[in-house]
Enzyme design. Structure first.
Site, mmCIF file in Angstrom:
data_model
loop_
_atom_site.group_PDB
_atom_site.id
_atom_site.type_symbol
_atom_site.label_atom_id
_atom_site.label_comp_id
_atom_site.label_asym_id
_atom_site.label_seq_id
_atom_site.Cartn_x
_atom_site.Cartn_y
_atom_site.Cartn_z
ATOM 1 C CB ALA A 127 -0.887 -0.015 1.233
ATOM 2 C CD GLU A 162 -2.025 -7.880 2.863
ATOM 3 O OE1 GLU A 162 -1.714 -6.705 2.554
ATOM 4 O OE2 GLU A 162 -2.596 -8.160 3.914
ATOM 5 N N GLY A 182 0.642 -5.160 0.831
ATOM 6 C CA GLY A 182 -0.566 -5.248 0.005
ATOM 7 C C GLY A 182 -0.303 -5.859 -1.365
ATOM 8 C CD GLU A 239 1.874 -5.715 5.596
ATOM 9 O OE1 GLU A 239 2.719 -6.606 5.889
ATOM 10 O OE2 GLU A 239 1.054 -5.845 4.674
HETATM 11 N N1 CO8 Z 1 4.565 3.222 -0.809
HETATM 12 C C1 CO8 Z 1 4.937 4.384 -1.373
HETATM 13 N N2 CO8 Z 1 6.087 4.525 -2.047
HETATM 14 C C2 CO8 Z 1 6.891 3.458 -2.149
HETATM 15 C C3 CO8 Z 1 6.560 2.201 -1.589
HETATM 16 C C4 CO8 Z 1 5.333 2.117 -0.893
HETATM 17 N N3 CO8 Z 1 4.903 0.963 -0.347
HETATM 18 N N4 CO8 Z 1 7.564 1.334 -1.838
HETATM 19 C C5 CO8 Z 1 8.480 2.015 -2.542
HETATM 20 N N5 CO8 Z 1 8.089 3.284 -2.730
HETATM 21 C C6 CO8 Z 1 8.786 4.366 -3.441
HETATM 22 C C7 CO8 Z 1 9.972 4.870 -2.633
HETATM 23 O O1 CO8 Z 1 9.531 5.819 -1.671
HETATM 24 C C8 CO8 Z 1 10.829 5.483 -3.727
HETATM 25 O O2 CO8 Z 1 10.275 6.726 -4.076
HETATM 26 P P1 CO8 Z 1 11.249 8.042 -4.195
HETATM 27 O O3 CO8 Z 1 12.166 7.689 -5.334
HETATM 28 O O4 CO8 Z 1 10.288 9.146 -4.503
HETATM 29 O O5 CO8 Z 1 11.957 8.147 -2.907
HETATM 30 C C9 CO8 Z 1 10.601 4.547 -4.911
HETATM 31 O O6 CO8 Z 1 9.381 3.850 -4.626
HETATM 32 C C10 CO8 Z 1 11.696 3.517 -5.072
HETATM 33 O O7 CO8 Z 1 11.838 2.848 -3.835
HETATM 34 P P2 CO8 Z 1 13.254 2.643 -3.106
HETATM 35 O O8 CO8 Z 1 14.173 3.785 -3.423
HETATM 36 O O9 CO8 Z 1 12.987 2.345 -1.670
HETATM 37 O O10 CO8 Z 1 13.756 1.334 -3.877
HETATM 38 P P3 CO8 Z 1 14.749 0.225 -3.344
HETATM 39 O O11 CO8 Z 1 15.062 -0.627 -4.531
HETATM 40 O O12 CO8 Z 1 15.861 0.816 -2.584
HETATM 41 O O13 CO8 Z 1 13.886 -0.640 -2.277
HETATM 42 C C11 CO8 Z 1 11.918 -1.809 -1.491
HETATM 43 C C12 CO8 Z 1 12.780 -1.374 -2.699
HETATM 44 C C13 CO8 Z 1 12.694 -2.830 -0.654
HETATM 45 C C14 CO8 Z 1 10.674 -2.458 -2.057
HETATM 46 C C15 CO8 Z 1 11.578 -0.571 -0.629
HETATM 47 O O14 CO8 Z 1 11.067 0.445 -1.472
HETATM 48 C C16 CO8 Z 1 10.547 -0.845 0.442
HETATM 49 O O15 CO8 Z 1 10.876 -1.409 1.466
HETATM 50 N N6 CO8 Z 1 9.311 -0.410 0.214
HETATM 51 C C17 CO8 Z 1 8.240 -0.494 1.204
HETATM 52 C C18 CO8 Z 1 7.718 -1.921 1.341
HETATM 53 C C19 CO8 Z 1 6.666 -1.978 2.413
HETATM 54 O O16 CO8 Z 1 6.885 -1.691 3.567
HETATM 55 N N7 CO8 Z 1 5.455 -2.408 2.014
HETATM 56 C C20 CO8 Z 1 4.316 -2.534 2.917
HETATM 57 C C21 CO8 Z 1 3.475 -1.304 2.885
HETATM 58 S S1 CO8 Z 1 2.128 -1.359 4.049
HETATM 59 C C22 CO8 Z 1 0.952 -2.339 3.289
HETATM 60 O O17 CO8 Z 1 1.133 -2.786 2.190
HETATM 61 C C23 CO8 Z 1 -0.310 -2.585 4.047
HETATM 62 C C24 CO8 Z 1 -1.400 -3.116 3.120
HETATM 63 C C25 CO8 Z 1 -2.673 -3.233 3.882
HETATM 64 C C26 CO8 Z 1 -3.685 -2.183 3.509
HETATM 65 C C27 CO8 Z 1 -4.868 -2.432 4.368
HETATM 66 C C28 CO8 Z 1 -6.126 -1.716 3.985
HETATM 67 C C29 CO8 Z 1 -7.258 -2.085 4.937
#
Ligand code: CO8
Length: 258
Positions: free
Chosen positions: A65, A112, A109, A132
């Site tokens: 998400a 999921e 997400g 998460e």
């Molecule tokens: N949300 C928003 N932006 C994101 C997300 C995300 N989940 N993941 C990556 N991005 C963005 C980064 O902020 C970055 O943007 P910018 O260049 O503007 O800074 C761009 O994508 C590239 O990302 P990275 O520079 O971090 O890329 P890396 O190759 O270094 O790392 C990763 C890749 C490992 C995937 C890293 O980006 C990461 O850890 N991302 C977050 C993963 C995460 O925590 N996901 C869980 C999110 S919470 C969730 O999904 C809950 C769902 C339930 C919803 C429930 C509703 C009821």
């Protein structure tokens, strides 16, 4: 229909839906979730679609998400809107088969969403995770429930409590994905698989999906009864007559019921 965050192509009875927010690794924001549920509902009602593929990019199926969109929200916002409830319901209401073709990250997400599909084909660079916990929340789109049913309690607890990622080999070993293919071949393989489904009796395809899903939604006794009754009821279709006649006559079946 023009979308901002997804790309939809329909060809040879297969709808390919590509998540398309490359700058955010296809993070699932409300726009994308709305467009995805709209596209899936449309594909389900389109006679030119028999199978649906959801995919992302080579780097990310979806990294979860959208954290930027979520970070400032309050309990009143997310509970009041019942965040993503309608959108995820829409995914699981689709009656036609949905294949998740996962390359790169399928996190939170994203993992999921892949698990909401009927099965997952993944590239050898795929990484699955429910991180998460690192954000101070739990999975909210079915991760604690679906991952646990797919891979068992021990591995699910490990994934959710540590937030670690699982690679493609581990995902195949524990039954999260049906098959792993080289990254370059992922879309071709997904299309080939979808084409195979598209040439079956479509009324039977719907019956198979409902029957397998019963295994997750009811007791064994009820599930077995449901399956047997579906089997019986398919004897009322032309496709059953055609399928069995074709086998006996040593020719390919010409299914027509859908
Ligand atoms: N949300 C928003 N932006 C994101 C997300 C995300 N989940 N993941 C990556 N991005 C963005 C980064 O902020 C970055 O943007 P910018 O260049 O503007 O800074 C761009 O994508 C590239 O990302 P990275 O520079 O971090 O890329 P890396 O190759 O270094 O790392 C990763 C890749 C490992 C995937 C890293 O980006 C990461 O850890 N991302 C977050 C993963 C995460 O925590 N996901 C869980 C999110 S919470 C969730 O999904 C809950 C769902 C339930 C919803 C429930 C509703 C009821």
């Amino acid at each position: 229909m023009a979308y901002e965050t997804i790309i939809v192509e329909i060809e040879d009875y297969v709808a390919l839906i590509r998540l398309n927010r490359p700058d955010a690794l296809n993070a699932l924001n409300s726009k994308l979730m709305g467009e995805l549920s709209e596209a899936l509902t449309a594909a389900d009602g389109n006679d030119n679609v028999r199978c649906i593929i959801i995919t992302g990019s080579e780097k990310a199926f979806a990294a979860g998400a959208d954290i930027k969109e979520m970070s400032e929200k309050t309990f009143v916002d997310v509970f009041g809107d019942d965040m993503f409830a309608a959108e995820t319901e829409a995914v699981t209401r689709v009656r036609k088969p949905i294949i998740a073709a996962v390359a790169g990250y399928a996190l939170g997400g994203g993992c999921e969403l892949a698990m909401m599909c009927d099965f997952i084909l993944c590239a050898d660079n795929a990484k699955f995770g429910q991180p998460e916990i690192n954000l101070g929340v739990v999975a909210g789109m079915g991760g604690t429930q679906r991952l646990t049913r797919f891979v068992g309690k021990s591995k699910s607890m490990d994934m959710h409590l540590t937030g670690r990622f699982m690679d493609a080999a581990e995902a195949e070993r524990c039954g999260l994905v049906s098959r792993v293919v080289p990254a370059k071949e992922l879309i071709a393989e997904a299309k080939k698989t979808a084409a195979k489904i598209a040439e079956k009796s479509q009324i039977t395809v719907l019956a198979v999906k409902e029957s397998v899903n019963r295994a997750y939604e009811t007791t064994m006794r009820e599930g077995l009864l449901f399956e047997r009754r579906v089997f019986h009821s398919l004897f009322s279709t032309e496709d059953q007559k055609e399928g069995m006649a074709a086998f006996l006559e040593k020719r390919s079946p010409q299914f027509r019921d859908r």
